[in-house]
Design a protein around this motif. Structure first.
Motif, PDB file in Angstrom:
ATOM      1  N   GLN A 242      39.320  41.927  28.684  1.00  0.00           N
ATOM      2  CA  GLN A 242      40.663  42.330  29.084  1.00  0.00           C
ATOM      3  C   GLN A 242      41.668  41.873  28.033  1.00  0.00           C
ATOM      4  N   THR A 243      41.459  40.662  27.531  1.00  0.00           N
ATOM      5  CA  THR A 243      42.321  40.123  26.481  1.00  0.00           C
ATOM      6  C   THR A 243      41.576  38.997  25.781  1.00  0.00           C
ATOM      7  N   ILE A 244      42.133  38.548  24.666  1.00  0.00           N
ATOM      8  CA  ILE A 244      41.587  37.426  23.911  1.00  0.00           C
ATOM      9  C   ILE A 244      42.652  36.340  23.855  1.00  0.00           C
ATOM     10  N   LEU A 245      42.249  35.111  24.132  1.00  0.00           N
ATOM     11  CA  LEU A 245      43.183  33.990  24.098  1.00  0.00           C
ATOM     12  C   LEU A 245      42.845  33.071  22.935  1.00  0.00           C
ATOM     13  N   ASN A 246      43.845  32.686  22.170  1.00  0.00           N
ATOM     14  CA  ASN A 246      43.680  31.661  21.148  1.00  0.00           C
ATOM     15  C   ASN A 246      43.877  30.308  21.807  1.00  0.00           C
ATOM     16  N   VAL A 247      42.791  29.577  21.964  1.00  0.00           N
ATOM     17  CA  VAL A 247      42.838  28.348  22.747  1.00  0.00           C
ATOM     18  C   VAL A 247      42.254  27.201  21.942  1.00  0.00           C
ATOM     19  N   THR A 248      42.931  26.083  21.930  1.00  0.00           N
ATOM     20  CA  THR A 248      42.362  24.867  21.369  1.00  0.00           C
ATOM     21  C   THR A 248      42.906  23.682  22.136  1.00  0.00           C
ATOM     22  N   ASP A 249      42.089  22.637  22.229  1.00  0.00           N
ATOM     23  CA  ASP A 249      42.441  21.422  22.969  1.00  0.00           C
ATOM     24  C   ASP A 249      42.774  21.729  24.422  1.00  0.00           C
ATOM     25  N   LYS A 250      42.056  22.681  24.989  1.00  0.00           N
ATOM     26  CA  LYS A 250      42.256  23.065  26.391  1.00  0.00           C
ATOM     27  C   LYS A 250      40.912  23.375  27.043  1.00  0.00           C
ATOM     28  N   ALA A 251      40.934  23.386  28.367  1.00  0.00           N
ATOM     29  CA  ALA A 251      39.783  23.830  29.148  1.00  0.00           C
ATOM     30  C   ALA A 251      40.134  25.153  29.808  1.00  0.00           C
ATOM     31  N   MET A 252      39.130  26.003  30.009  1.00  0.00           N
ATOM     32  CA  MET A 252      39.354  27.322  30.593  1.00  0.00           C
ATOM     33  C   MET A 252      38.198  27.686  31.513  1.00  0.00           C
ATOM     34  N   ALA A 253      38.522  28.207  32.681  1.00  0.00           N
ATOM     35  CA  ALA A 253      37.492  28.641  33.631  1.00  0.00           C
ATOM     36  C   ALA A 253      37.950  29.928  34.289  1.00  0.00           C
ATOM     37  N   THR A 254      36.985  30.767  34.637  1.00  0.00           N
ATOM     38  CA  THR A 254      37.278  32.058  35.263  1.00  0.00           C
ATOM     39  C   THR A 254      36.446  32.220  36.527  1.00  0.00           C
ATOM     40  N   SER A 255      37.091  32.741  37.558  1.00  0.00           N
ATOM     41  CA  SER A 255      36.386  33.089  38.787  1.00  0.00           C
ATOM     42  C   SER A 255      36.732  34.528  39.128  1.00  0.00           C
ATOM     43  N   GLY A 256      35.739  35.279  39.627  1.00  0.00           N
ATOM     44  CA  GLY A 256      35.999  36.673  39.973  1.00  0.00           C
ATOM     45  C   GLY A 256      34.931  37.208  40.900  1.00  0.00           C
ATOM     46  N   ASN A 257      35.245  38.314  41.549  1.00  0.00           N
ATOM     47  CA  ASN A 257      34.317  38.930  42.495  1.00  0.00           C
ATOM     48  C   ASN A 257      33.595  40.139  41.901  1.00  0.00           C
ATOM     49  N   TYR A 258      33.641  40.294  40.579  1.00  0.00           N
ATOM     50  CA  TYR A 258      33.088  41.492  39.967  1.00  0.00           C
ATOM     51  C   TYR A 258      31.635  41.302  39.525  1.00  0.00           C
ATOM     52  N   ARG A 259      31.077  40.108  39.679  1.00  0.00           N
ATOM     53  CA  ARG A 259      29.682  39.882  39.301  1.00  0.00           C
ATOM     54  C   ARG A 259      28.823  39.476  40.490  1.00  0.00           C
ATOM     55  N   ASN A 260      29.347  38.645  41.363  1.00  0.00           N
ATOM     56  CA  ASN A 260      28.539  38.122  42.456  1.00  0.00           C
ATOM     57  C   ASN A 260      28.937  38.808  43.751  1.00  0.00           C
ATOM     58  N   LYS A 264      25.905  46.268  51.653  1.00  0.00           N
ATOM     59  CA  LYS A 264      25.141  46.401  52.886  1.00  0.00           C
ATOM     60  C   LYS A 264      25.766  47.510  53.722  1.00  0.00           C
ATOM     61  N   ASP A 265      24.961  48.519  54.045  1.00  0.00           N
ATOM     62  CA  ASP A 265      25.443  49.648  54.834  1.00  0.00           C
ATOM     63  C   ASP A 265      26.669  50.298  54.193  1.00  0.00           C
ATOM     64  N   GLY A 266      26.629  50.415  52.858  1.00  0.00           N
ATOM     65  CA  GLY A 266      27.702  51.089  52.139  1.00  0.00           C
ATOM     66  C   GLY A 266      28.956  50.270  51.943  1.00  0.00           C
ATOM     67  N   ARG A 267      28.949  49.003  52.358  1.00  0.00           N
ATOM     68  CA  ARG A 267      30.143  48.166  52.212  1.00  0.00           C
ATOM     69  C   ARG A 267      29.882  47.054  51.204  1.00  0.00           C
ATOM     70  N   LYS A 268      30.873  46.766  50.363  1.00  0.00           N
ATOM     71  CA  LYS A 268      30.757  45.730  49.350  1.00  0.00           C
ATOM     72  C   LYS A 268      31.262  44.404  49.899  1.00  0.00           C
ATOM     73  N   TYR A 269      30.456  43.341  49.723  1.00  0.00           N
ATOM     74  CA  TYR A 269      30.833  42.009  50.164  1.00  0.00           C
ATOM     75  C   TYR A 269      30.957  41.104  48.939  1.00  0.00           C
ATOM     76  N   ALA A 270      32.143  40.514  48.762  1.00  0.00           N
ATOM     77  CA  ALA A 270      32.375  39.613  47.637  1.00  0.00           C
ATOM     78  C   ALA A 270      31.811  38.232  47.949  1.00  0.00           C
ATOM     79  N   HIS A 271      31.511  37.449  46.888  1.00  0.00           N
ATOM     80  CA  HIS A 271      30.901  36.138  47.107  1.00  0.00           C
ATOM     81  C   HIS A 271      31.918  35.077  47.487  1.00  0.00           C
ATOM     82  N   THR A 272      33.211  35.315  47.291  1.00  0.00           N
ATOM     83  CA  THR A 272      34.222  34.316  47.612  1.00  0.00           C
ATOM     84  C   THR A 272      34.522  34.362  49.104  1.00  0.00           C
TER      85      THR A 272
END
Length: 351
Positions: A242-260, A264-272
């Motif tokens: 989506q974008t690129i971040l120039n990062v230094t001396d920082k921590a970064m974490a991502t959470s999303g419902n697009y992988r996990n 079931k019965d035609g309905r999508k269930y997110a992991h969160t």
């Protein structure tokens, strides 16, 4: 200039010369010292580390990662968290025990700050919805309400056991702790601290997408980290950013419902799963990327934002200027839109 002042300058000249020469040698060494790579499997995912150092540090890196696994992995039968989940309240006074206690204390603080959106006691609900150890059909309202009674960080306290050891007290013995939403970030922090203590000043540590950077990359510029575009990708094969971040001396974490997720019965269930409702979240937020001073914090808040949704996440961020976030959400017309902290603008790489 008086004679006394001249003598002082003459005494200082050798020290200044040594300082200048030493600085030049350090800078030259930093330019010539090679960057090394280490990679492997941990916590059910992959890790990749690039660091500038003369020696191979993979052995101590993996030893430290194994300590984190022995503290926080629910899939390690001998881990501290496994023993706690099996009914043992006492936390051993070992490196693994201290890691577990550190993570629990941080988790409790973030749970309180997010009004329980982040909650390490949510594991029974996650498992009920078909994630974790088993796959199943969507649960009934009765089963959800039954499990909700044993979920909630307020039902967990940190106290003392006999002989002065720390202990975890659960209001219901059926409660289960799951630190997976903070463990990867914590593992990244542990490895980053190991490298820093060894004298490494330029490195990137990444475990399952959670990252800490220090210094510069081999091209002598800030580390560039991609924010993945949220498209359905349960196999994690897509690498569109989506974008690129120039990062230094920082921590970064991502959470999303697009992988996990699962269908079931035609309905999508997110992991969160929302600890308050006992059900998977249903809102427009697709992905939350958080930058913080440490990766455990970034990891936990990214998860919390996915529970809270866009508006509540933005409200909380106003209380925490030390945090930066890049949020991707589905707009009213069905297309993806973004919001990011104003302080993050300077780190966004122009496409």
């Amino acid at each position: 200039m008086d004679q006394k002042r001249k003598k002082q300058l003459l005494w200082q000249l050798p020290f200044l010369t040594v300082l200048i020469v030493g600085t030049v040698l350090i800078v030259r060494q930093q330019h010539t010292m090679p960057y090394q790579k280490a990679s492997g499997l941990i916590f059910g995912t992959t890790y990749h580390i690039t660091y500038q150092w003369a020696d191979d540090l993979k052995a101590p890196i993996e030893a430290r990662l194994q300590q984190v696994d022995a503290a926080l992995s629910m899939f390690n039968e001998q881990s501290v968290i496994t023993h706690i989940n099996q009914g043992d309240e006492t936390i051993p006074d070992t490196p693994e025990g201290r890691m577990f206690l550190d993570v629990c204390r941080r988790a409790m603080q973030i749970s309180a700050d997010t009004d329980g959106a982040f909650d390490i006691t949510v594991a029974p609900l996650v498992n009920l919805w078909g994630f974790g150890f088993k796959q199943g059909t969507p649960p009934t309202p009765h089963s959800i309400d039954s499990i909700r009674r044993i979920v909630g960080y307020q039902k967990l306290t940190i106290g003392q056991a006999p002989h002065g050891l720390a202990a975890i007290h659960k209001s219901d013995p059926r409660m289960m702790l799951d630190c997976s939403a903070i463990a990867k970030g914590y593992g990244v922090d542990v490895v980053a601290q190991l490298l820093w203590d060894r004298g490494v000043r330029n490195f990137i540590v990444e475990i399952g997408g959670e990252v800490v950077t220090r210094g510069v990359n081999p091209q002598r510029v800030p580390w560039a980290i991609g924010v993945t575009k949220p498209v359905d990708d349960s196999l994690a094969t897509a690498h569109t950013f989506q974008t690129i971040l120039n990062v230094t001396d920082k921590a970064m974490a991502t959470s999303g419902n697009y992988r996990n997720y699962y269908y079931k019965d035609g309905r999508k269930y997110a992991h969160t799963v929302d600890p308050h409702t006992g059900r998977p979240v249903q809102h427009s937020l697709l992905s939350a990327t958080v930058l913080a001073d440490d990766c455990a914090t970034a990891d936990a808040y990214a998860t919390a934002f996915m529970v809270m949704g866009l508006d509540s996440a933005r409200t909380l961020l106003r209380r925490h200027p030390e945090l930066m976030a890049y949020l991707i959400y589905s707009s009213t017309d069905g297309t993806n839109a973004t919001w990011y902290s104003p302080t993050l603008r300077s780190k966004i790489q122009d496409n």
